[in-house]
Scaffold this motif. Structure first.
Motif, PDB file in Angstrom:
ATOM      1  N   PRO A  65      58.738 -12.661-160.360  1.00 37.22           N
ATOM      2  CA  PRO A  65      58.471 -13.751-160.954  1.00 37.22           C
ATOM      3  C   PRO A  65      57.752 -13.270-162.375  1.00 37.22           C
ATOM      4  CG  PRO A  65      57.935 -13.908-158.967  1.00 37.22           C
ATOM      5  CD  PRO A  65      58.561 -12.758-158.837  1.00 37.22           C
ATOM      6  N   ALA A  66      57.118 -12.011-162.268  1.00 40.22           N
ATOM      7  CA  ALA A  66      56.402 -11.424-163.429  1.00 40.22           C
ATOM      8  C   ALA A  66      57.499 -10.446-164.296  1.00 40.22           C
ATOM      9  CB  ALA A  66      55.308 -10.653-163.110  1.00 40.22           C
ATOM     10  N   ASP A  67      58.465  -9.914-163.443  1.00 41.73           N
ATOM     11  CA  ASP A  67      59.386  -8.968-164.352  1.00 41.73           C
ATOM     12  C   ASP A  67      60.845  -9.011-163.518  1.00 41.73           C
ATOM     13  OD1 ASP A  67      60.324  -6.854-165.600  1.00 41.73           O
ATOM     14  OD2 ASP A  67      59.559  -5.132-164.392  1.00 41.73           O
ATOM     15  N   PRO A  68      61.355 -10.086-164.125  1.00 39.39           N
ATOM     16  CA  PRO A  68      62.771 -10.432-163.476  1.00 39.39           C
ATOM     17  C   PRO A  68      63.649  -9.114-164.093  1.00 39.39           C
ATOM     18  CG  PRO A  68      62.315 -11.840-165.349  1.00 39.39           C
ATOM     19  CD  PRO A  68      60.866 -11.141-164.957  1.00 39.39           C
ATOM     20  N   PRO A  69      64.657  -8.609-163.114  1.00 45.85           N
ATOM     21  CA  PRO A  69      65.353  -7.672-163.535  1.00 45.85           C
ATOM     22  C   PRO A  69      66.596  -8.222-164.316  1.00 45.85           C
ATOM     23  CG  PRO A  69      66.003  -8.165-161.064  1.00 45.85           C
ATOM     24  CD  PRO A  69      64.666  -8.906-161.529  1.00 45.85           C
ATOM     25  N   ARG A  70      67.174  -7.278-165.086  1.00 47.37           N
ATOM     26  CA  ARG A  70      68.424  -7.737-165.851  1.00 47.37           C
ATOM     27  C   ARG A  70      69.627  -7.836-164.735  1.00 47.37           C
ATOM     28  NH1 ARG A  70      66.451  -3.942-169.585  1.00 47.37           N
ATOM     29  NH2 ARG A  70      67.898  -2.392-168.723  1.00 47.37           N
ATOM     30  N   ASP A  71      69.797  -6.845-163.775  1.00 40.44           N
ATOM     31  CA  ASP A  71      70.662  -6.951-162.775  1.00 40.44           C
ATOM     32  C   ASP A  71      70.099  -7.226-161.289  1.00 40.44           C
ATOM     33  OD1 ASP A  71      73.169  -6.477-161.309  1.00 40.44           O
ATOM     34  OD2 ASP A  71      73.301  -4.307-161.659  1.00 40.44           O
ATOM     35  N   PRO A  72      69.896  -8.436-160.905  1.00 40.46           N
ATOM     36  CA  PRO A  72      69.234  -8.468-159.601  1.00 40.46           C
ATOM     37  C   PRO A  72      69.905  -7.881-158.374  1.00 40.46           C
ATOM     38  CG  PRO A  72      69.521 -10.729-160.794  1.00 40.46           C
ATOM     39  CD  PRO A  72      70.374  -9.655-161.685  1.00 40.46           C
ATOM     40  N   ARG A  73      71.233  -7.927-158.310  1.00 41.21           N
ATOM     41  CA  ARG A  73      71.942  -7.216-157.203  1.00 41.21           C
ATOM     42  C   ARG A  73      71.555  -5.781-157.113  1.00 41.21           C
ATOM     43  NH1 ARG A  73      78.364  -7.656-155.388  1.00 41.21           N
ATOM     44  NH2 ARG A  73      78.626  -6.270-157.356  1.00 41.21           N
ATOM     45  N   GLY A  74      71.801  -5.122-158.639  1.00 47.25           N
ATOM     46  CA  GLY A  74      71.650  -3.777-158.650  1.00 47.25           C
ATOM     47  C   GLY A  74      70.193  -3.311-158.286  1.00 47.25           C
ATOM     48  N   TRP A  75      69.362  -4.061-158.679  1.00 48.89           N
ATOM     49  CA  TRP A  75      68.009  -3.834-158.248  1.00 48.89           C
ATOM     50  C   TRP A  75      67.741  -3.754-156.883  1.00 48.89           C
ATOM     51  CZ3 TRP A  75      63.823  -5.823-155.881  1.00 48.89           C
ATOM     52  CH2 TRP A  75      62.430  -5.188-156.140  1.00 48.89           C
ATOM     53  N   LEU A  76      68.204  -4.748-156.275  1.00 46.81           N
ATOM     54  CA  LEU A  76      68.182  -4.933-154.815  1.00 46.81           C
ATOM     55  C   LEU A  76      68.797  -3.676-153.947  1.00 46.81           C
ATOM     56  CD1 LEU A  76      68.631  -8.849-154.313  1.00 46.81           C
ATOM     57  CD2 LEU A  76      66.518  -7.466-153.643  1.00 46.81           C
ATOM     58  N   VAL A  77      69.999  -3.467-154.560  1.00 45.84           N
ATOM     59  CA  VAL A  77      70.713  -1.932-153.956  1.00 45.84           C
ATOM     60  C   VAL A  77      69.696  -0.887-153.994  1.00 45.84           C
ATOM     61  CG1 VAL A  77      72.724  -0.608-154.083  1.00 45.84           C
ATOM     62  CG2 VAL A  77      72.785  -3.104-154.099  1.00 45.84           C
ATOM     63  N   THR A  78      69.294  -0.683-155.202  1.00 44.55           N
ATOM     64  CA  THR A  78      68.434   0.422-155.482  1.00 44.55           C
ATOM     65  C   THR A  78      67.362   0.592-154.707  1.00 44.55           C
ATOM     66  OG1 THR A  78      69.296   0.675-157.857  1.00 44.55           O
ATOM     67  CG2 THR A  78      67.238   1.781-157.136  1.00 44.55           C
ATOM     68  N   VAL A  79      66.509  -0.423-154.597  1.00 44.63           N
ATOM     69  CA  VAL A  79      65.401  -0.665-153.835  1.00 44.63           C
ATOM     70  C   VAL A  79      65.559  -0.653-152.094  1.00 44.63           C
ATOM     71  CG1 VAL A  79      63.343  -2.217-153.340  1.00 44.63           C
ATOM     72  CG2 VAL A  79      64.026  -1.825-155.610  1.00 44.63           C
ATOM     73  N   ALA A  80      66.700  -1.232-151.904  1.00 48.93           N
ATOM     74  CA  ALA A  80      66.870  -1.151-150.619  1.00 48.93           C
ATOM     75  C   ALA A  80      67.420   0.234-149.988  1.00 48.93           C
ATOM     76  CB  ALA A  80      68.106  -2.350-150.127  1.00 48.93           C
ATOM     77  N   TRP A  81      68.010   0.860-150.954  1.00 50.09           N
ATOM     78  CA  TRP A  81      68.674   2.347-150.566  1.00 50.09           C
ATOM     79  C   TRP A  81      67.328   3.220-150.492  1.00 50.09           C
ATOM     80  CZ3 TRP A  81      72.695   4.063-148.357  1.00 50.09           C
ATOM     81  CH2 TRP A  81      73.018   5.433-148.471  1.00 50.09           C
ATOM     82  N   ARG A  82      66.474   2.914-151.419  1.00 49.11           N
ATOM     83  CA  ARG A  82      65.297   3.953-151.359  1.00 49.11           C
ATOM     84  C   ARG A  82      64.389   3.846-149.978  1.00 49.11           C
ATOM     85  NH1 ARG A  82      63.621   3.133-157.899  1.00 49.11           N
ATOM     86  NH2 ARG A  82      65.050   4.522-158.789  1.00 49.11           N
ATOM     87  N   ARG A  83      64.381   2.267-149.726  1.00 46.50           N
ATOM     88  CA  ARG A  83      63.569   2.379-148.548  1.00 46.50           C
ATOM     89  C   ARG A  83      64.435   2.701-147.238  1.00 46.50           C
ATOM     90  NH1 ARG A  83      58.319  -0.270-148.792  1.00 46.50           N
ATOM     91  NH2 ARG A  83      58.431  -1.403-150.656  1.00 46.50           N
ATOM     92  N   PHE A  84      65.800   2.683-147.258  1.00 49.86           N
ATOM     93  CA  PHE A  84      66.448   3.385-146.043  1.00 49.86           C
ATOM     94  C   PHE A  84      66.322   4.803-146.002  1.00 49.86           C
ATOM     95  CE2 PHE A  84      70.418   5.539-145.059  1.00 49.86           C
ATOM     96  CZ  PHE A  84      70.601   5.252-143.667  1.00 49.86           C
TER      97      PHE A  84
END
Length: 417
Positions: A65-84
């Motif tokens: 909400p405060a900082d929307p990404p330009r590429d939402p799917r890429g953002w989710l992939v990057t964050v999820a992979w780091r979490r994994f």
């Protein structure tokens, strides 16, 4: 892992506790299966990948909400992979796997491949029970939280979390490198649709959304047939209950309340599927629903053609439920005695068998037998609305006894799945 409610809590720093702008939950649901599929394709096992994706979704709810990404799917992939990777590195029992996944891909646009179809097949794995397959499909493909699924099924969140965890463990070692069984996936989506809706999650709408995506991805007419069936039944939903919550039988529904846009779309999709000349059970059921939708009044329903479609459905499936519904259609087309003859030989323990028998005896002028069967059917009814409807029918006959006959009543079942 049990994901908390994704809705942001009130911000104490904002006067009056006003909420900050909410994240687009529909977008998160749309992206969830693609992100999960990418992690699995990179080598993550399903259970760990699903947990990582849920963590990434929570991060998205907090930060977008405060900082929307330009590429939402890429953002989710990057964050999820780091979490994994974080979880993998922290687990001493997975040291050898860590060597294989240690090289983190550079952040950037995610690959365009759509893994949603593979996830459909994985979540509908034959090793899973129907209830587990439905729950896992809603979580992994539908993008719903454990809390939302639990509310839809009216079970404690902890119970649903255990069900989903067991399902994830079951499919964790399954590779996504072989074609799946479309029929199994369709059965799971059919179960989701039949669960209906709750105040929190409309499972019927979710099933339509997921089936629409499957129909677009699979070169087979049966997913289109199932989508048409769902749309045609869903179109009647506003007229199925009275303001007091009581059941309104098909013949008594206000057809002006039916969703004509959904009916038109369903019939168009059905015609396209039938034109491929590969008839399946969902296309046959959709054809029956289309004949009901096409009639301006109950009296104008083309019952002989409905009987013919039930004959096709019985030929395709051998289903005793299809035979039961066929008996209703025969009773309308050829009279109640013919309907009772069609009912003969079916198992009386079939769901709604007694309700159908009661209606046929009612139409045939057997009030005593009909009243007794209505009362018995009410005792067996699967929900309060149907129980109340059947009880009213029994009370009507007992009150009328020797009075004028009313043969316009419908049974407590129609062609709905």
């Amino acid at each position: 892992m049990t994901a908390p409610d994704p809705r942001p809590a009130p911000d104490p720093a904002v006067p009056g506790g006003a909420r900050p702008p909410a994240v687009d939950e529909a977008l998160l649901r749309e992206l969830t299966p693609a992100v999960l599929g990418i992690l699995v394709r990179r080598g993550a096992d399903f259970a760990a990948a699903e947990d990582a994706v849920q963590e990434a979704l929570l991060d998205a709810v907090r930060t977008w909400p405060a900082d929307p990404p330009r590429d939402p799917r890429g953002w989710l992939v990057t964050v999820a992979w780091r979490r994994f990777l974080d979880v993998t590195r922290a687990d001493s029992a997975r040291r050898r796997r860590e060597d294989r996944v240690d090289r983190e891909p550079e952040p950037g646009p995610a690959p365009g491949a759509d893994d949603t179809l593979s996830l459909y097949f994985l979540c509908a794995h034959p090793a899973l029970s129907p209830s587990s397959a439905v729950a896992l499909t809603l979580r992994a493909v539908g993008g719903l939280t454990t809390r939302q699924i639990a509310r839809a099924y009216l079970v404690p969140e902890a119970t649903m979390a255990q069900r989903i965890s067991r399902a994830k463990r079951t499919v964790s070692g399954v590779r996504l490198d072989r074609p799946g069984d479309v029929a199994t996936v369709l059965r799971v989506l059919y179960l989701v649709f039949n669960e209906g809706y709750s105040s929190d999650v409309d499972l019927a709408a979710e099933a339509i959304r997921l089936t629409r995506r499957l129909a677009a991805a699979v070169d087979h007419p049966e997913p289109a047939g199932l989508l048409a069936l769902m749309l045609l039944h869903h179109a009647r939903r506003p007229a199925r209950t009275a303001p007091d919550g009581s059941l309104v039988p098909l013949a008594e529904q206000d057809r002006g309340r039916w969703d004509t846009a959904a009916i038109a779309e369903g019939i168009t999709i059905l015609h396209g599927a039938l034109a491929r000349d590969r008839l399946g059970e969902y296309q046959a059921q959709a054809a029956i629903a289309a004949l009901h939708a096409d009639a301006r009044t109950a009296a104008e329903t083309d019952w002989p053609q409905i009987v013919e479609w039930y004959d096709e459905l019985v030929r395709l499936t051998g289903s005793p439920v299809a035979r039961l519904n066929r008996a209703v259609a025969v009773g309308e087309a050829d009279g109640p005695r013919a309907g009772l003859a069609a009912l003969a030989g079916l198992d009386p323990d079939l769901p709604r068998y007694t309700a159908v028998a009661a209606w046929l005896h009612d139409r045939a002028g057997d009030p005593a037998d009909a009243a007794r069967l209505y009362a018995e059917a009410a005792h067996r009814a699967p929900n309060l609305a149907e129980r109340a409807h059947l009880t009213r029918q029994a009370a009507r006959l007992n009150a009328e006894a020797a009075g004028p006959r009313d043969t316009s009543r419908e049974p407590a079942v129609d062609d709905a799945p």
